[in-house]
Design an enzyme around this catalytic site. Sequence first.
Site, PDB file in Angstrom:
ATOM      1  CG  HIS A 144     -12.667  31.714 -12.312  1.00 41.83           C
ATOM      2  ND1 HIS A 144     -11.814  32.338 -11.336  1.00 41.83           N
ATOM      3  CD2 HIS A 144     -13.608  32.735 -12.102  1.00 41.83           C
ATOM      4  CE1 HIS A 144     -12.204  33.441 -10.736  1.00 41.83           C
ATOM      5  NE2 HIS A 144     -13.439  33.703 -11.347  1.00 41.83           N
ATOM      6  CB  SER A 200      -0.389  10.078 -33.244  1.00 40.09           C
ATOM      7  OG  SER A 200       0.137   8.971 -32.694  1.00 40.09           O
ATOM      8  CE  LYS A 242      -3.105  12.122 -29.926  1.00 36.27           C
ATOM      9  NZ  LYS A 242      -3.790  12.894 -28.671  1.00 36.27           N
ATOM     10  CD  GLU A 284       0.248  20.738 -28.679  1.00 35.99           C
ATOM     11  OE1 GLU A 284       0.123  20.022 -27.678  1.00 35.99           O
ATOM     12  OE2 GLU A 284       0.407  20.211 -29.710  1.00 35.99           O
TER      13      GLU A 284
END
Length: 457
Positions: free
Chosen positions: A153, A274, A280, A287
């Site tokens: 979980h 970024s 970043k 992704e």
Amino acid sequence: MWGGRFAEGPSAIMREINASIPFDKALWRQDIAGSLAHAAMLAKQGIVSDADAKTIQDGLAQVAAEYEKDGVPEDWDLEDIHMTTEARLAEIVGPVAGRLHTARSRNDQVATDFRLWVREALDDMDAGLAALQRALVTRAQEHAETIMPGFTHLQTAQPVTLGHHLLAYYEMIRRDRSRIADARIRLNESPLGSAALAGTGFPIDRDMTAEALGFDRPTANSLDAVSDRDFALDYLYAASTCALHLSRLAEEMIIWASQPYGFVRMPDTLSTGSSIMPQKKNPDAAELVRGHAGRVIGCQTALMITMKGLPLAYSKDMQDDKPPVFEAAGLMALSIAAMTGMVADSTFKTDRMREAAELGYATATDLADWLVTAADIPFREAHHITGAAVKLAESRGVALDELPLRDLTAIDARIDARVFDALSVDASVAARSSYGGTAPAQVRNQVKRAREQLGMD
Ligand code: ARG
């Protein structure tokens, strides 16, 4: 190619909707190989003369050399790769080119070409996955003893070793490769010689062309052979399931790379920055692997829906079989390569992983197991006692092994000092030594088996 019975040519729309050359030109190598095998067989069977077959074969070699050098021309009037090649062959060798299509139809031709293409795609995917497995096994060996929290979980469950976690993906990829091998066996029959749908009256030798093209045997039923795309669906299913596994790994890497976790630093080479936030470093490759999985699964769905309503034998809907397979193959090659790089070159932050494993009462099960083993308490009761200990530790903001013994004995008098040996994360993973378990010794066994399977030693 088929103008004989028509008074008018096709409209611009007809030509455009009908043309598959923009995508099926990717089959040119397979198309030439199929034609060469067919021409040789026609000559051996005395269906065309040796001299004509030789002219055709030389001409095909020239067409192939042109495609190799300049690419395949895209003339919509010629519809597809089969007509494009035959038309160019006719320009080179003259009317004898028309003998090549004896005892053959584009229906068995395309089914053959596409099987050959998918066979290579299966082999390429398998080779890519073998490399990914080697990366997983190498990192697992390095981290057989690295402790991290295991989750259910996405809540801290029990400590596990990083090597064990990585080898879980090794097993998924092993099943993917077995699906690929299985798909390849079913794929490897030759439709060539099925002709349009019913077979042919010419005395062809289907075994000869099957063998020349590396198939195990000819397909058994001509109606099935020209209308079957199971091999493409098998490919897409193997790809979809594999993409799903890569996506889960990518998802974990994304979570692990986030600042609150901080379990992993992904390689700069597979990250992006970024344009506004200078600090970043984004896991874009991971992704996109997660994103691509959705597209690959979409390709599988698309072809199943294309096929499901088709009566036997060939219908033109089947021309739409290629774009989803080509798309999936491109996405898979990229995704597998990206994940291989990510596994091979990421830096695992082992201190951070251990620290996280020590939080979250990951060894609560070990306390319960200790009560069963050392004090002969039934597990359900031990579970209850441990719950009380966790509650107390949580209220004090300390780990289980930071509770003083007197507080533990106040919860249950049967607890004694030996319990502390069981409460460390190291003791916890070492104890889980059942076959396939997370103990470093087990992980090393799993690594050994994997290295053998991969022929790494
Ligand atoms: N371009 C077609 C395809 O990819 C080749 C087969 C055409 N056959 C036919 N009967 N129209 O499916």
